[in-house]
Design an enzyme around this catalytic site. Structure first.
Site, PDB file in Angstrom:
ATOM      1  N   GLN A 281      42.278  43.879  44.330  1.00 55.20           N
ATOM      2  CA  GLN A 281      42.838  42.696  43.534  1.00 55.20           C
ATOM      3  C   GLN A 281      41.921  42.208  42.532  1.00 55.20           C
ATOM      4  O   GLN A 281      40.941  41.808  42.904  1.00 55.20           O
ATOM      5  CB  GLN A 281      43.165  41.686  44.864  1.00 55.20           C
ATOM      6  N   GLY A 282      42.538  42.534  41.372  1.00 55.66           N
ATOM      7  CA  GLY A 282      41.914  42.010  39.826  1.00 55.66           C
ATOM      8  C   GLY A 282      42.377  40.808  39.537  1.00 55.66           C
ATOM      9  O   GLY A 282      43.034  40.651  38.784  1.00 55.66           O
TER      10      GLY A 282
ATOM     11  N   SER B 208      39.885  37.188  39.989  1.00 55.79           N
ATOM     12  CA  SER B 208      38.863  36.615  39.555  1.00 55.79           C
ATOM     13  C   SER B 208      38.226  37.158  38.546  1.00 55.79           C
ATOM     14  O   SER B 208      38.045  38.352  38.262  1.00 55.79           O
ATOM     15  CB  SER B 208      37.928  36.403  40.854  1.00 55.79           C
TER      16      SER B 208
ATOM     17  N   SER C 277      37.263  43.363  45.396  1.00 52.65           N
ATOM     18  CA  SER C 277      36.477  43.719  46.405  1.00 52.65           C
ATOM     19  C   SER C 277      36.850  45.411  46.675  1.00 52.65           C
ATOM     20  O   SER C 277      38.309  45.784  46.455  1.00 52.65           O
ATOM     21  CB  SER C 277      37.128  43.132  47.877  1.00 52.65           C
TER      22      SER C 277
ATOM     23  N   GLU D  50      47.671  35.649  51.873  1.00 49.63           N
ATOM     24  CA  GLU D  50      46.189  36.028  52.374  1.00 49.63           C
ATOM     25  C   GLU D  50      45.619  35.096  52.992  1.00 49.63           C
ATOM     26  O   GLU D  50      44.492  35.409  53.523  1.00 49.63           O
ATOM     27  CB  GLU D  50      45.697  36.122  50.770  1.00 49.63           C
TER      28      GLU D  50
HETATM   29  C1  LIG Z   1      34.204  37.998  50.299  1.00 43.34           C
HETATM   30  C2  LIG Z   1      34.962  37.575  48.921  1.00 43.34           C
HETATM   31  C3  LIG Z   1      35.661  38.671  48.437  1.00 43.34           C
HETATM   32  C4  LIG Z   1      36.438  38.565  47.437  1.00 43.34           C
HETATM   33  N1  LIG Z   1      37.614  39.514  46.816  1.00 43.34           N
HETATM   34  C5  LIG Z   1      38.053  39.251  45.783  1.00 43.34           C
HETATM   35  C6  LIG Z   1      38.968  40.202  45.159  1.00 43.34           C
HETATM   36  O1  LIG Z   1      39.153  41.345  45.956  1.00 43.34           O
HETATM   37  N2  LIG Z   1      39.541  39.919  43.994  1.00 43.34           N
HETATM   38  C7  LIG Z   1      39.336  38.686  43.469  1.00 43.34           C
HETATM   39  O2  LIG Z   1      39.891  38.703  42.423  1.00 43.34           O
HETATM   40  N3  LIG Z   1      38.508  37.902  44.073  1.00 43.34           N
HETATM   41  C8  LIG Z   1      37.827  38.117  44.988  1.00 43.34           C
HETATM   42  N4  LIG Z   1      36.776  36.888  45.325  1.00 43.34           N
HETATM   43  C9  LIG Z   1      36.444  35.859  44.403  1.00 43.34           C
HETATM   44  C10 LIG Z   1      37.401  34.562  45.121  1.00 43.34           C
HETATM   45  O3  LIG Z   1      38.478  34.332  44.950  1.00 43.34           O
HETATM   46  C11 LIG Z   1      36.311  33.489  44.546  1.00 43.34           C
HETATM   47  O4  LIG Z   1      34.851  33.688  44.632  1.00 43.34           O
HETATM   48  C12 LIG Z   1      36.848  32.156  44.620  1.00 43.34           C
HETATM   49  O5  LIG Z   1      38.241  31.767  44.380  1.00 43.34           O
HETATM   50  C13 LIG Z   1      35.756  31.109  43.891  1.00 43.34           C
HETATM   51  O6  LIG Z   1      35.605  31.254  42.792  1.00 43.34           O
HETATM   52  P1  LIG Z   1      34.171  31.200  42.038  1.00 43.34           P
HETATM   53  O7  LIG Z   1      33.561  32.207  42.796  1.00 43.34           O
HETATM   54  O8  LIG Z   1      34.237  31.771  40.721  1.00 43.34           O
HETATM   55  O9  LIG Z   1      33.538  29.902  42.436  1.00 43.34           O
HETATM   56  P2  LIG Z   1      33.873  28.577  41.407  1.00 43.34           P
HETATM   57  O10 LIG Z   1      35.301  28.407  40.981  1.00 43.34           O
HETATM   58  O11 LIG Z   1      32.834  28.567  40.199  1.00 43.34           O
HETATM   59  O12 LIG Z   1      33.453  27.207  42.224  1.00 43.34           O
HETATM   60  C14 LIG Z   1      32.150  26.956  42.451  1.00 43.34           C
HETATM   61  C15 LIG Z   1      32.093  25.804  43.402  1.00 43.34           C
HETATM   62  O13 LIG Z   1      32.941  24.627  42.766  1.00 43.34           O
HETATM   63  C16 LIG Z   1      33.882  24.300  43.621  1.00 43.34           C
HETATM   64  N5  LIG Z   1      35.095  23.821  42.660  1.00 43.34           N
HETATM   65  C17 LIG Z   1      35.543  24.439  41.512  1.00 43.34           C
HETATM   66  N6  LIG Z   1      36.744  23.917  41.188  1.00 43.34           N
HETATM   67  C18 LIG Z   1      36.766  22.927  41.929  1.00 43.34           C
HETATM   68  C19 LIG Z   1      37.821  21.657  41.783  1.00 43.34           C
HETATM   69  N7  LIG Z   1      38.733  21.537  40.952  1.00 43.34           N
HETATM   70  N8  LIG Z   1      37.710  20.670  42.773  1.00 43.34           N
HETATM   71  C20 LIG Z   1      36.767  20.805  43.465  1.00 43.34           C
HETATM   72  N9  LIG Z   1      35.798  21.752  43.723  1.00 43.34           N
HETATM   73  C21 LIG Z   1      35.807  22.844  43.083  1.00 43.34           C
HETATM   74  C22 LIG Z   1      34.216  25.309  44.272  1.00 43.34           C
HETATM   75  O14 LIG Z   1      34.945  24.870  45.576  1.00 43.34           O
HETATM   76  C23 LIG Z   1      32.959  26.007  44.724  1.00 43.34           C
HETATM   77  O15 LIG Z   1      32.192  25.172  45.780  1.00 43.34           O
HETATM   78  C24 LIG Z   1      36.130  37.374  46.656  1.00 43.34           C
HETATM   79  C25 LIG Z   1      35.267  36.611  46.947  1.00 43.34           C
HETATM   80  C26 LIG Z   1      34.566  36.610  48.327  1.00 43.34           C
HETATM   81  C27 LIG Z   1      33.495  35.687  48.756  1.00 43.34           C
END
Ligand SMILES: Cc1cc2nc3c(=O)[nH]c(=O)nc-3n(C[C@H](O)[C@H](O)[C@H](O)COP(=O)(O)OP(=O)(O)OC[C@H]3O[C@@H](n4cnc5c(N)ncnc54)[C@H](O)[C@@H]3O)c2cc1C
Length: 382
Positions: free
Chosen positions: A124-125, A127, A160, A243
């Site tokens: 899944q692409g 993020s 992932s 999901e």
């Molecule tokens: C085990 C795992 C598997 C994953 N697999 C995939 C995958 O296969 N494909 C894919 O596309 N992605 C994947 N992800 C990515 C996942 O979807 C993102 O990590 C997640 O959406 C958070 O985005 P970020 O890491 O950029 O954090 P950020 O968006 O930078 O967030 C950082 C912090 O700020 C907080 N925050 C941000 N915006 C707000 C807001 N508006 N209000 C309140 N708090 C806020 C968040 O809650 C978090 O605590 C995976 C993540 C994990 C941990």
């Protein structure tokens, strides 16, 4: 084996399905994982065995390689597997739903049977660096040329198991002039082509689940696009809604096994348990029962034909609470699991920390509940 949390014993054909599956399972036990065999490769092997037995895609229409039964039938199989501590059916339901809802008839016919059989392995692409919670802020672009072909440029992150996949459900911006939510389109991206670079990242627990995905002038055609241009946001929301629920994963039965272990320990312990541990075990039991009751409600809704929507954010929060509290408590009750190579509980404990991030963070789920379910006004200072 513990009681199955989702036993809808009242449906006779479901009971028969469970019995048939148990008979099949007796002749097809979970294979041993080869030494050094990466987890996704092992799970893929298991996926194929389950598919050969006819246990994958039970709720997918027959014309697309499924069995044309209800979601409950597939849930029952996950439930049986989870209760035996075996990995559940492959987690492809959310991708299948995206194709069923947005894909053309040609795409469904071409892609779904191969997805169910494990002939194609998907990732899944969505993020990107700087676009996780704020997914609409993604920068990957798919520019359409006069010949109708797209050229894709950008970078994805946290993809992932991309290194074990051959197809990616990709989101990219196709219209730089439209508002963010209307400018995103979805594509099926074959990963084995020029311009695609997959770079695995090593996580703190030693796993290489995550990948960076670099896209440098990658060519796609209109036939690769899923839905119309601009449908990508709606497709993404459908995907994440499926999901974020506990139905399809078999996690409930797996949690149930651990809850039972904790209860047994509490019963058999000589004298009072230290430092409020009994209270914590009680909390785990109650949280788990709440999740089970909630999941039963979701099943009833699905059987009534309701699609998954923003309510899935409630499911995701409940699941996260159960999972994190359960494994935290389990490590205190079974500290020996922390030693040596780390028992299964320790590995699951480490992964449970990610539950409040993957599929959208807990803060984002609360935002969705506030805005879309409770219709609360936007916060901020006056
Ligand atoms: C085990 C795992 C598997 C994953 N697999 C995939 C995958 O296969 N494909 C894919 O596309 N992605 C994947 N992800 C990515 C996942 O979807 C993102 O990590 C997640 O959406 C958070 O985005 P970020 O890491 O950029 O954090 P950020 O968006 O930078 O967030 C950082 C912090 O700020 C907080 N925050 C941000 N915006 C707000 C807001 N508006 N209000 C309140 N708090 C806020 C968040 O809650 C978090 O605590 C995976 C993540 C994990 C941990």
């Amino acid at each position: 084996m513990t009681d199955l949390p989702l036993d809808f014993g009242e449906a006779a054909d479901l009971e028969r399905l469970r019995l048939d599956f148990r008979t099949w399972l007796a002749g097809h036990p979970l294979p041993a994982r080869d030494e050094d065999e990466p987890l996704p490769v092992f799970l893929h092997r298991w996926h194929r065995i389950l598919h050969e037995g006819g246990w994958v895609g039970l709720d997918v229409p027959r014309e697309y390689g499924g069995a044309g039964l209800t979601p409950l039938h597939q849930v029952a199989i996950s439930d049986e597997l989870g209760a035996r501590g075996a990995p559940g059916v492959p987690r492809i339901g959310y991708l299948a739903h995206a194709l069923l809802e947005f894909g053309s008839a040609e795409q469904r016919t071409r892609l779904l049977p191969r997805m169910l059989a494990g002939d194609d392995v998907w990732c899944q692409g969505f993020s990107e660096p700087g676009a996780g919670s704020d997914l609409a802020g993604m920068r990957t672009r798919a520019d359409r040329g006069p010949d109708g072909h797209y050229t894709v440029r950008g970078q994805k992150l946290w993809t992932s198991y991309a290194q074990y996949s051959n197809l990616c459900l990709l989101l990219a911006r196709t219209d730089l002039t439209a508002p963010a939510h209307a400018s995103i389109s979805a594509f099926v991206l074959p990963l084995d082509q020029p311009g695609v670079t997959v770079r695995p990242l090593r996580a703190a627990n030693g796993d290489d689940e995550f990948c960076e995905l670099f896209l440098d002038d990658v060519g796609l055609t209109e036939a690769d696009r899923v839905g119309a241009e601009g449908d990508g946001w709606a497709l993404a929301m459908t995907t994440v809604a499926y999901e974020r629920n506990a139905l399809d994963t078999g996690h409930l039965s797996k949690y149930g096994l651990l809850v039972e272990r904790l209860r047994r320990k509490a019963r058999e312990h000589n004298g009072p348990l230290p430092d409020g541990l009994l209270t914590d075990i009680g909390r785990c039991v109650v949280d788990y029962q709440v999740l089970v009751a909630h999941t039963r409600r979701r099943i009833a809704e699905r059987l009534a034909g309701l699609a998954a929507g923003p309510e899935s954010s409630v499911d995701k929060l409940l699941m996260t609470r159960v999972e994190q509290r359960l494994y935290e408590t389990a490590l205190r009750v079974f500290p020996e699991e922390l030693h040596g190579n780390g028992g299964e509980v320790f590995g699951d404990y480490l992964y449970s920390r990610a539950a409040s991030v993957y599929g959208g963070t807990s803060q984002i789920q609360r935002n969705i509940i506030a805005k879309r379910l409770l219709r609360l006004p936007a916060g901020g200072r006056a």
